[in-house]
Design a protein around this motif. Structure first.
Motif, PDB file in Angstrom:
ATOM      1  N   UNK A  18      60.180  45.563  38.805  1.00 51.65           N
ATOM      2  CA  UNK A  18      59.561  44.958  39.995  1.00 51.65           C
ATOM      3  C   UNK A  18      58.138  44.542  39.654  1.00 51.65           C
ATOM      4  N   UNK A  19      57.757  43.361  40.082  1.00 54.73           N
ATOM      5  CA  UNK A  19      56.387  42.896  39.850  1.00 54.73           C
ATOM      6  C   UNK A  19      55.398  43.701  40.681  1.00 54.73           C
ATOM      7  N   UNK A  20      55.834  44.173  41.837  1.00 56.17           N
ATOM      8  CA  UNK A  20      54.972  44.949  42.705  1.00 56.17           C
ATOM      9  C   UNK A  20      55.779  45.661  43.762  1.00 56.17           C
ATOM     10  N   UNK A  21      55.134  46.636  44.378  1.00 52.85           N
ATOM     11  CA  UNK A  21      55.790  47.410  45.437  1.00 52.85           C
ATOM     12  C   UNK A  21      54.832  47.489  46.625  1.00 52.85           C
ATOM     13  N   UNK A  22      55.340  47.150  47.774  1.00 54.12           N
ATOM     14  CA  UNK A  22      54.551  47.157  49.004  1.00 54.12           C
ATOM     15  C   UNK A  22      55.181  48.187  49.951  1.00 54.12           C
ATOM     16  N   UNK A  23      54.418  49.199  50.312  1.00 55.20           N
ATOM     17  CA  UNK A  23      54.888  50.213  51.248  1.00 55.20           C
ATOM     18  C   UNK A  23      54.272  49.911  52.609  1.00 55.20           C
ATOM     19  N   UNK A  24      55.112  49.779  53.617  1.00 57.08           N
ATOM     20  CA  UNK A  24      54.626  49.525  54.976  1.00 57.08           C
ATOM     21  C   UNK A  24      54.849  50.769  55.811  1.00 57.08           C
ATOM     22  N   UNK A  25      53.785  51.242  56.432  1.00 56.95           N
ATOM     23  CA  UNK A  25      53.877  52.428  57.272  1.00 56.95           C
ATOM     24  C   UNK A  25      53.275  52.165  58.637  1.00 56.95           C
ATOM     25  N   UNK A  26      53.484  53.098  59.529  1.00 51.59           N
ATOM     26  CA  UNK A  26      52.911  53.004  60.880  1.00 51.59           C
ATOM     27  C   UNK A  26      51.391  52.937  60.799  1.00 51.59           C
ATOM     28  N   UNK A  27      50.804  52.457  61.855  1.00 54.21           N
ATOM     29  CA  UNK A  27      49.350  52.483  61.952  1.00 54.21           C
ATOM     30  C   UNK A  27      48.877  53.930  61.876  1.00 54.21           C
ATOM     31  N   UNK A  28      47.735  54.138  61.236  1.00 56.88           N
ATOM     32  CA  UNK A  28      47.232  55.501  61.119  1.00 56.88           C
ATOM     33  C   UNK A  28      46.998  56.074  62.512  1.00 56.88           C
ATOM     34  N   UNK A  29      47.441  57.304  62.685  1.00 57.04           N
ATOM     35  CA  UNK A  29      47.321  57.966  63.971  1.00 57.04           C
ATOM     36  C   UNK A  29      48.479  57.694  64.910  1.00 57.04           C
ATOM     37  N   UNK A  30      49.405  56.828  64.504  1.00 53.39           N
ATOM     38  CA  UNK A  30      50.542  56.489  65.358  1.00 53.39           C
ATOM     39  C   UNK A  30      51.887  56.780  64.713  1.00 53.39           C
ATOM     40  N   UNK A  31      51.903  57.645  63.719  1.00 53.72           N
ATOM     41  CA  UNK A  31      53.151  58.000  63.033  1.00 53.72           C
ATOM     42  C   UNK A  31      54.027  58.838  63.963  1.00 53.72           C
ATOM     43  N   UNK A  32      55.279  58.455  64.092  1.00 57.78           N
ATOM     44  CA  UNK A  32      56.214  59.195  64.930  1.00 57.78           C
ATOM     45  C   UNK A  32      56.434  60.608  64.398  1.00 57.78           C
ATOM     46  N   UNK A  33      56.231  60.788  63.106  1.00 60.25           N
ATOM     47  CA  UNK A  33      56.417  62.090  62.472  1.00 60.25           C
ATOM     48  C   UNK A  33      55.069  62.718  62.130  1.00 60.25           C
ATOM     49  N   UNK A  34      54.062  62.379  62.871  1.00 53.94           N
ATOM     50  CA  UNK A  34      52.704  62.921  62.860  1.00 53.94           C
ATOM     51  C   UNK A  34      51.917  62.550  61.609  1.00 53.94           C
TER      52      UNK A  34
END
Length: 89
Positions: A18-34
């Motif tokens: 892979x040329x690159x890897x992009x991880x997308x996560x919830x906005x900080x402070x808004x994670x459903x799993x804290x």
């Protein structure tokens, strides 16, 4: 949840070409799993350090925090990430 992402997933993707890897996560402070996205942020930073130590451009792996309502931001991030990994090649 981005908290499910393991460092090995990121490293294996690069190792497999892979040329690159992009991880997308919830906005900080808004994670459903804290803290899932906060833990993953630390994992991504550790992978970036490992890549740099191995002589691979650490900017090939990035994490971004956004919500599902941020489509234009996602498109901008995807374009920037593409430009970044294209330069690195």
């Amino acid at each position: 949840c981005s908290g499910r992402v393991d460092m090995l997933h990121l490293l294996k993707a690069i190792e497999d070409g892979a040329d690159g890897v992009c991880v997308a996560g919830c906005l900080e402070g808004e994670c459903h799993f804290v803290e899932g996205n906060l833990k993953t942020k630390k994992k991504v930073l550790a992978v970036k350090k490992a890549l740099a130590a191995a002589g691979v451009e650490p900017e090939r792996v990035e994490m971004f925090n956004l919500s599902s309502a941020m489509a234009p931001e996602f498109a901008r991030i995807a374009s920037e990430m593409t430009a970044t990994v294209t330069k690195a090649n």
